[in-house]
Every structure is written in structure tokens, then in C-alpha cells.
Write a protein that holds these residues in place. Structure first.
Motif: not given
Length: 138
Positions: A24-31, A122-127
Motif C-alpha cells: 500500500l505504502d511502497k516505503g513512502q511513509i513507513f520503514a 521476515y525482513e522487510s523490503s523497506y528497512p
């Protein structure tokens, strides 16, 4: 990324929700950082013990601003497009906040029993930025 989310990287439900937010966010707001990543926790001055009360949301521009548990879930909702409308309605209904807090605590305390435990974290794509710095040093 303006906010960091500390989540349980071994919880199937938690990971599914993080993956939904990632899409949903694609790393714009959340890491994101799993609570199993002690280096990331240390960078935010968080202990593994303090993670027992649930996910943590940190405002990266003012790291002392933090939300945990159901408050973190509500604030994440607030930050999403149109989410503020739903969170405001939820908070306006008498007793719903109290019920939501209890519901969150019940899920948090029984998450592995209800949803299972992942064999790997699980390791996020947006660390989070601290994870990026740590990975660069290795």
C-alpha cells in the motif's frame, strides 16, 4: 520514510499486515524493523522486553514520539490515505477504544497460537535507516 514500525517478524499475522502496508505504502511513509533485530532496537533505544506490549510506531523526525500496541495500530491507520476518517469514527464510538485495546491485547498475547509462528524472521523490503547502516557495515 517518516515513521518506523517495529513488528514481530516471527508472527504470521504481523508479517501479513507489514506486507500489506508495504504494498500500500511502497516505503513512502513507513520503514520496518522486526523486533528480533536487536541492533535496530538498540538504535531506537528499545529493549526486547519492551516489545512485549506489541508493535511500536516511531516518528523518525522526533523519535521520542512513539505509540505502542493498539495506539500504534490506530496511528498507522491515521497516517494512511482515508484512514483518519475510519480511526476518528472508531474513536468517537463509546466503548470502542476500550474494546479495541482489549481485542489487540488478546491477539498480541496469543498470536502464535492463533496465527502460527514463522520458521524464519521476515525482513522487510523497506528497512529502517538503522538497519541500512548496519547492513552497509557488514
Amino acid at each position: 520514510m517518516k515513521y518506523s514500525v517495529i513488528y514481530d517478524g516471527n508472527c504470521n499475522l504481523c508479517v501479513t499486515l507489514v506486507q500489506f502496508l508495504e504494498k500500500l505504502d511502497k516505503g513512502q511513509i513507513f520503514a520496518y524493523a522486526p523486533m528480533q533485530d536487536e541492533a535496530a532496537l538498540a538504535a531506537f533505544d528499545i529493549t526486547p522486553k519492551s516489545c512485549e506490549m506489541g508493535m511500536i510506531l516511531i516518528d523518525n523526525s522526533a523519535p521520542e514520539r512513539r505509540w505502542q500496541g493498539s495506539d500504534a495500530a490506530e496511528e498507522i491507520g491515521n497516517l494512511l490515505p482515508w484512514g483518519g476518517v475510519f480511526v476518528a469514527a472508531y474513536r468517537a464510538m463509546p466503548g470502542f477504544k476500550w474494546l479495541g485495546d482489549r481485542f489487540y491485547a488478546g491477539i498480541r498475547d496469543n498470536r502464535y497460537l492463533l496465527f502460527g509462528k514463522r520458521p524464519t524472521t521476515y525482513e522487510s523490503s523497506y528497512p529502517t535507516c538503522c538497519q541500512l547502516n548496519y547492513r552497509k557495515k557488514r
